[in-house]
Design a protein around this motif. Structure first.
Motif, PDB file in Angstrom:
ATOM      1  N   ARG A   1       0.845  -1.214   0.000  1.00  0.00           N
ATOM      2  CA  ARG A   1       0.000   0.000   0.000  1.00  0.00           C
ATOM      3  C   ARG A   1       0.870   1.249   0.000  1.00  0.00           C
ATOM      4  NH1 ARG A   1      -2.932  -2.735   3.872  1.00  0.00           N
ATOM      5  NH2 ARG A   1      -2.039  -1.437   5.494  1.00  0.00           N
ATOM      6  N   GLU A   2       1.958   1.234   0.776  1.00  0.00           N
ATOM      7  CA  GLU A   2       2.851   2.395   0.829  1.00  0.00           C
ATOM      8  C   GLU A   2       3.521   2.653  -0.512  1.00  0.00           C
ATOM      9  OE1 GLU A   2       5.414   1.473   4.134  1.00  0.00           O
ATOM     10  OE2 GLU A   2       3.926   2.143   5.601  1.00  0.00           O
ATOM     11  N   CYS A   3       3.625   1.626  -1.346  1.00  0.00           N
ATOM     12  CA  CYS A   3       4.176   1.775  -2.700  1.00  0.00           C
ATOM     13  C   CYS A   3       3.090   2.137  -3.715  1.00  0.00           C
ATOM     14  CB  CYS A   3       4.860   0.482  -3.126  1.00  0.00           C
ATOM     15  SG  CYS A   3       6.332   0.096  -2.183  1.00  0.00           S
ATOM     16  N   GLY A   4       1.864   2.319  -3.230  1.00  0.00           N
ATOM     17  CA  GLY A   4       0.774   2.705  -4.116  1.00  0.00           C
ATOM     18  C   GLY A   4       0.091   1.546  -4.812  1.00  0.00           C
ATOM     19  N   ILE A   5       0.269   0.323  -4.281  1.00  0.00           N
ATOM     20  CA  ILE A   5      -0.337  -0.853  -4.893  1.00  0.00           C
ATOM     21  C   ILE A   5      -1.345  -1.462  -3.915  1.00  0.00           C
ATOM     22  CG2 ILE A   5       0.078  -3.162  -5.829  1.00  0.00           C
ATOM     23  CD1 ILE A   5       2.932  -2.212  -6.523  1.00  0.00           C
TER      24      ILE A   5
END
Length: 90
Positions: free
Chosen positions: A55-59
């Motif tokens: 999630r922190e990587c935008g996924i």
């Protein structure tokens, strides 16, 4: 036009899914929005830290049993979403 890329990794069961095995999905171009993981015959829980890092990587990560993961992947692809799938055979 969209295309699908198949990448093989040494993941034989949900126990083999790790930050390292998920790292390849962070490298894909174009950057994926959603990763659909199929964990075999049934839905298996993954460590919350792995999901948080993705999630922190935008996924966004969607974990399902593999038959439903295949259907979800196809649906998202038909909506022209940038999606990838990691599927463990049932």
């Amino acid at each position: 036009p969209r295309s699908a890329t198949i990448i093989y990794s040494q993941v034989g069961s949900h126990r083999d899914i790790s930050l390292e095995s998920l790292s390849l999905f962070r490298l894909l171009e174009p950057h994926i929005e959603i990763l659909v993981l199929g964990t075999g015959d049934r839905v298996e829980r993954l460590h919350p830290a792995m999901l948080k890092q993705m999630r922190e990587c935008g996924i966004a990560v969607e974990v399902q049993d593999t038959p439903n993961a295949c259907a979800t992947f196809n649906f998202l692809l038909s909506e022209r979403r940038v999606v990838a799938a990691g599927l463990i055979p049932p």
